[in-house]
Scaffold this active site. Structure first.
Site, PDB file in Angstrom:
ATOM      1  N   CYS A 163     -12.128   4.234  -1.023  1.00  0.00           N
ATOM      2  CA  CYS A 163     -13.455   4.196  -0.408  1.00  0.00           C
ATOM      3  C   CYS A 163     -13.425   4.663   1.040  1.00  0.00           C
ATOM      4  O   CYS A 163     -14.178   5.553   1.428  1.00  0.00           O
ATOM      5  CB  CYS A 163     -14.029   2.771  -0.495  1.00  0.00           C
ATOM      6  SG  CYS A 163     -15.663   2.610   0.256  1.00  0.00           S
ATOM      7  N   GLY A 213     -13.673  13.751 -13.346  1.00  0.00           N
ATOM      8  CA  GLY A 213     -13.376  12.355 -13.614  1.00  0.00           C
ATOM      9  C   GLY A 213     -12.144  11.872 -12.889  1.00  0.00           C
ATOM     10  O   GLY A 213     -11.575  12.558 -12.038  1.00  0.00           O
ATOM     11  N   SER A 271     -20.894  15.374 -12.773  1.00  0.00           N
ATOM     12  CA  SER A 271     -21.309  13.998 -12.561  1.00  0.00           C
ATOM     13  C   SER A 271     -21.443  13.727 -11.065  1.00  0.00           C
ATOM     14  O   SER A 271     -21.621  14.641 -10.266  1.00  0.00           O
ATOM     15  CB  SER A 271     -20.328  13.024 -13.229  1.00  0.00           C
ATOM     16  OG  SER A 271     -20.916  11.748 -13.376  1.00  0.00           O
ATOM     17  N   TYR A 272     -21.355  12.455 -10.674  1.00  0.00           N
ATOM     18  CA  TYR A 272     -21.738  12.045  -9.320  1.00  0.00           C
ATOM     19  C   TYR A 272     -20.935  12.753  -8.222  1.00  0.00           C
ATOM     20  O   TYR A 272     -21.515  13.283  -7.264  1.00  0.00           O
ATOM     21  CB  TYR A 272     -21.601  10.520  -9.179  1.00  0.00           C
ATOM     22  CG  TYR A 272     -22.156   9.769 -10.354  1.00  0.00           C
ATOM     23  CD1 TYR A 272     -23.513   9.826 -10.671  1.00  0.00           C
ATOM     24  CD2 TYR A 272     -21.328   9.022 -11.190  1.00  0.00           C
ATOM     25  CE1 TYR A 272     -24.029   9.154 -11.769  1.00  0.00           C
ATOM     26  CE2 TYR A 272     -21.837   8.347 -12.295  1.00  0.00           C
ATOM     27  CZ  TYR A 272     -23.190   8.419 -12.577  1.00  0.00           C
ATOM     28  OH  TYR A 272     -23.691   7.763 -13.671  1.00  0.00           O
ATOM     29  N   ILE A 273     -19.610  12.751  -8.345  1.00  0.00           N
ATOM     30  CA  ILE A 273     -18.782  13.363  -7.307  1.00  0.00           C
ATOM     31  C   ILE A 273     -19.054  14.858  -7.220  1.00  0.00           C
ATOM     32  O   ILE A 273     -19.234  15.412  -6.123  1.00  0.00           O
ATOM     33  CB  ILE A 273     -17.289  13.093  -7.578  1.00  0.00           C
ATOM     34  CG1 ILE A 273     -16.981  11.597  -7.446  1.00  0.00           C
ATOM     35  CG2 ILE A 273     -16.407  13.905  -6.629  1.00  0.00           C
ATOM     36  CD1 ILE A 273     -15.571  11.218  -7.855  1.00  0.00           C
ATOM     37  N   ALA A 274     -19.106  15.521  -8.359  1.00  0.00           N
ATOM     38  CA  ALA A 274     -19.329  16.965  -8.388  1.00  0.00           C
ATOM     39  C   ALA A 274     -20.672  17.331  -7.750  1.00  0.00           C
ATOM     40  O   ALA A 274     -20.754  18.295  -6.979  1.00  0.00           O
ATOM     41  CB  ALA A 274     -19.277  17.477  -9.825  1.00  0.00           C
ATOM     42  N   HIS A 315     -47.318  -1.410   4.405  1.00  0.00           N
ATOM     43  CA  HIS A 315     -47.776  -0.023   4.272  1.00  0.00           C
ATOM     44  C   HIS A 315     -47.371   0.754   5.525  1.00  0.00           C
ATOM     45  O   HIS A 315     -47.458   0.236   6.629  1.00  0.00           O
ATOM     46  CB  HIS A 315     -49.305  -0.004   4.122  1.00  0.00           C
ATOM     47  CG  HIS A 315     -49.886   1.372   4.075  1.00  0.00           C
ATOM     48  ND1 HIS A 315     -49.835   2.154   2.940  1.00  0.00           N
ATOM     49  CD2 HIS A 315     -50.526   2.108   5.026  1.00  0.00           C
ATOM     50  CE1 HIS A 315     -50.426   3.317   3.191  1.00  0.00           C
ATOM     51  NE2 HIS A 315     -50.847   3.300   4.451  1.00  0.00           N
ATOM     52  N   GLU A 372       0.846  -1.201   0.000  1.00  0.00           N
ATOM     53  CA  GLU A 372       0.000   0.000   0.000  1.00  0.00           C
ATOM     54  C   GLU A 372       0.877   1.244   0.000  1.00  0.00           C
ATOM     55  O   GLU A 372       1.764   1.399   0.827  1.00  0.00           O
ATOM     56  CB  GLU A 372      -0.934   0.010   1.212  1.00  0.00           C
ATOM     57  CG  GLU A 372      -1.742   1.281   1.385  1.00  0.00           C
ATOM     58  CD  GLU A 372      -2.508   1.691   0.131  1.00  0.00           C
ATOM     59  OE1 GLU A 372      -2.400   2.863  -0.268  1.00  0.00           O
ATOM     60  OE2 GLU A 372      -3.200   0.825  -0.466  1.00  0.00           O
ATOM     61  N   GLU A 391     -22.682  15.475  -5.674  1.00  0.00           N
ATOM     62  CA  GLU A 391     -22.766  15.137  -4.248  1.00  0.00           C
ATOM     63  C   GLU A 391     -22.065  16.199  -3.403  1.00  0.00           C
ATOM     64  O   GLU A 391     -22.623  16.714  -2.428  1.00  0.00           O
ATOM     65  CB  GLU A 391     -22.124  13.775  -3.985  1.00  0.00           C
ATOM     66  CG  GLU A 391     -22.946  12.595  -4.436  1.00  0.00           C
ATOM     67  CD  GLU A 391     -22.310  11.258  -4.087  1.00  0.00           C
ATOM     68  OE1 GLU A 391     -22.834  10.229  -4.532  1.00  0.00           O
ATOM     69  OE2 GLU A 391     -21.293  11.239  -3.333  1.00  0.00           O
TER      70      GLU A 391
END
Length: 462
Positions: free
Chosen positions: A41, A269, A181-184, A443, A33, A186
């Site tokens: 993540c 991206g 997109s998603y990151i921007a 319900h 690592e 959120e």
């Protein structure tokens, strides 16, 4: 030189469980690592952003509490506390990863991995120390990093990325965001709710370019209702300092404009982390963007070397990385002969409300010539949404014209990801739209509205 049965490069959500399982199977396993255990993540992506998004949702609810008959006379956003809370959660998750690897006796090397040959790895530690490792099986799980576009002047201004912005302890007064997109989206909604004035600049004709136009339109309207400024079809031509602020020249719709803010977030991206690997010393091929090429069982062009997670391209989601490790493990140890072909790819964009997605879009169905019909239900027709006062969004599902099989769905609404998951399981189990329409749900759940969603397919009596 140290000899292992397997080497895993990258401590992500695919690499970690794979390393642990191989060690449990008796393979002497090394894990390398470069930065933090846990990968993107835990350290930069899902965990920290969702922790902070939760705080922003509370701030939004408090600010608008009068809509529920609750009057709050003052509100203060304590961003240092929010960042510290995020850091504590990240630290806890990272510590859990470290304990898990230690308990399974995986040998962990902290440093940068580079190939010196097809099955030989050099690890350069933080202080320059070097180790040479070799193994017949190598697994690359190095992920991606924020992509920085080539825009004149960008390198001369103090921009932020999705990684660095999470440690800011002062709410940006005016936040410009490159990307739609998603990151921007959120992060944009999160900082808008924490007190920023957010402007999004997207080069494409719509936000979230892979989605259907009606889905993108609803998301845009939703964000604009919270006073975010959205510019689509806008090309950034120059970035520069403007006193203490940052300005971006854009062209859009045949005209020109200049947008100015106190901070700039680049969210355009991701780029694969392959440069440091020295793949030139192997027979591993990459595409023009640097993503490692693999077959449908995730093996590279060098036998015995595999790539999993974001570094191989394709859908870049944690759950896909985790599923990658299962495919590799089952094929190596269970002779299962499973592959990435036809696997489900669910995902969720964690704006509020969420976008949950599974299966094909309407655009894809048209391109593939699949006969389909569309079921659509506005969230303001959903009992639970009305009761909770969260009626933005809609439910949309594609159904095969002849078989009534569910082909795909987009759910924009409260717990959109959870509702999408119900349809995902239905698709996997071959449950048709007709069966969902007649199914008994408790319900008043959001899921109960799936009855009504598929009732919209019924033809009116003649």
């Amino acid at each position: 030189m140290q000899n292992f049965d397997a080497i895993v490069i990258g401590s992500g959500q695919g690499g970690n469980p794979l390393a642990k399982k191989m060690e449990e199977k008796g393979w002497k396993t090394a894990l390398i690592e470069q930065r933090f255990l846990g990968g993107t993540c835990i350290n930069d992506g899902c965990t920290p952003t969702k922790a902070m998004i939760a705080c922003a949702k509370v701030a939004h609810t408090v600010f608008h509490s009068k809509h529920w008959g609750v009057h709050s006379h003052s509100m203060f956003v304590d961003l240092p506390f929010i960042v510290a809370r995020k850091n504590n959660i990240v630290s806890e998750f990272r510590g859990g990863t470290q304990k898990g690897l230690a308990s399974d006796k995986v040998t962990v090397f902290m440093g940068t991995a580079s190939f010196t040959g097809n099955k030989t790895i050099k690890v350069t530690g933080f202080k320059g120390e070097e180790e040479i490792l070799t193994a017949p099986h190598i697994f690359i799980n190095t992920g991606t990093s924020p992509h920085i576009p080539s825009i004149p002047g960008l390198e001369e201004v103090p921009y932020l990325t999705s990684t660095t912005i999470l440690d800011e302890i002062t709410v940006p007064k005016e936040l410009l965001i490159l990307g739609g997109s998603y990151i921007a989206l959120e992060l944009g909604q999160m900082y808008q709710r924490l007190g920023s004035h957010v402007t999004v600049i997207e080069t494409g004709s719509q936000l979230v370019s892979k989605e259907d136009t009606d889905v993108a339109a609803v998301i845009k309207k939703m964000l604009e209702s919270e006073d975010m400024q959205i510019h689509t079809g806008a090309q950034a031509t120059r970035v520069y300092r403007n006193g203490k602020k940052i300005s971006i020249d854009i062209t859009a719709g045949g005209g020109k404009d200049t947008l100015t803010g106190t901070h700039l977030l680049v969210a355009t991206g991701r780029t694969p982390n392959t440069a440091a690997l020295d793949l030139k010393n192997t027979r591993i091929l990459t595409d023009e963007k640097g993503y490692i090429q693999v077959n449908d069982q995730l093996e590279t062009t060098e036998p015995g070397i595999y790539a999993l997670g974001d570094v191989k391209g394709g859908p870049q989601f944690t759950h896909i990385s985790y599923n990658d490790h299962l495919i590799i493990y089952k094929n190596l140890f269970e002779k299962a002969n499973v592959s990435t072909r036809n696997r489900q790819v669910p995902y969720c964009m964690f704006t509020d409300p969420q976008l949950g997605r599974i299966g094909i879009t309407e655009k894809e169905a048209l391109q593939e010539g699949i006969p389909f019909k569309v079921a659509c239900l506005s969230m303001d027709k959903v009992a639970r949404a009305i009761e909770t006062g969260q009626t933005r969004g809609f439910m949309k599902a594609l159904v095969h014209e002849h078989t009534n099989a569910i082909l795909g769905a987009a759910i924009i609404g409260p717990e959109g990801g959870e509702i999408m998951s119900v349809l995902q399981m239905a698709m996997l189990g071959g449950i048709t739209a007709t069966q969902i329409r007649e199914m008994v749900f408790a319900h008043p759940l959001y899921a109960e509205s799936l009855n009504n969603l598929f009732m919209t397919l019924e033809k009116p009596a003649s």
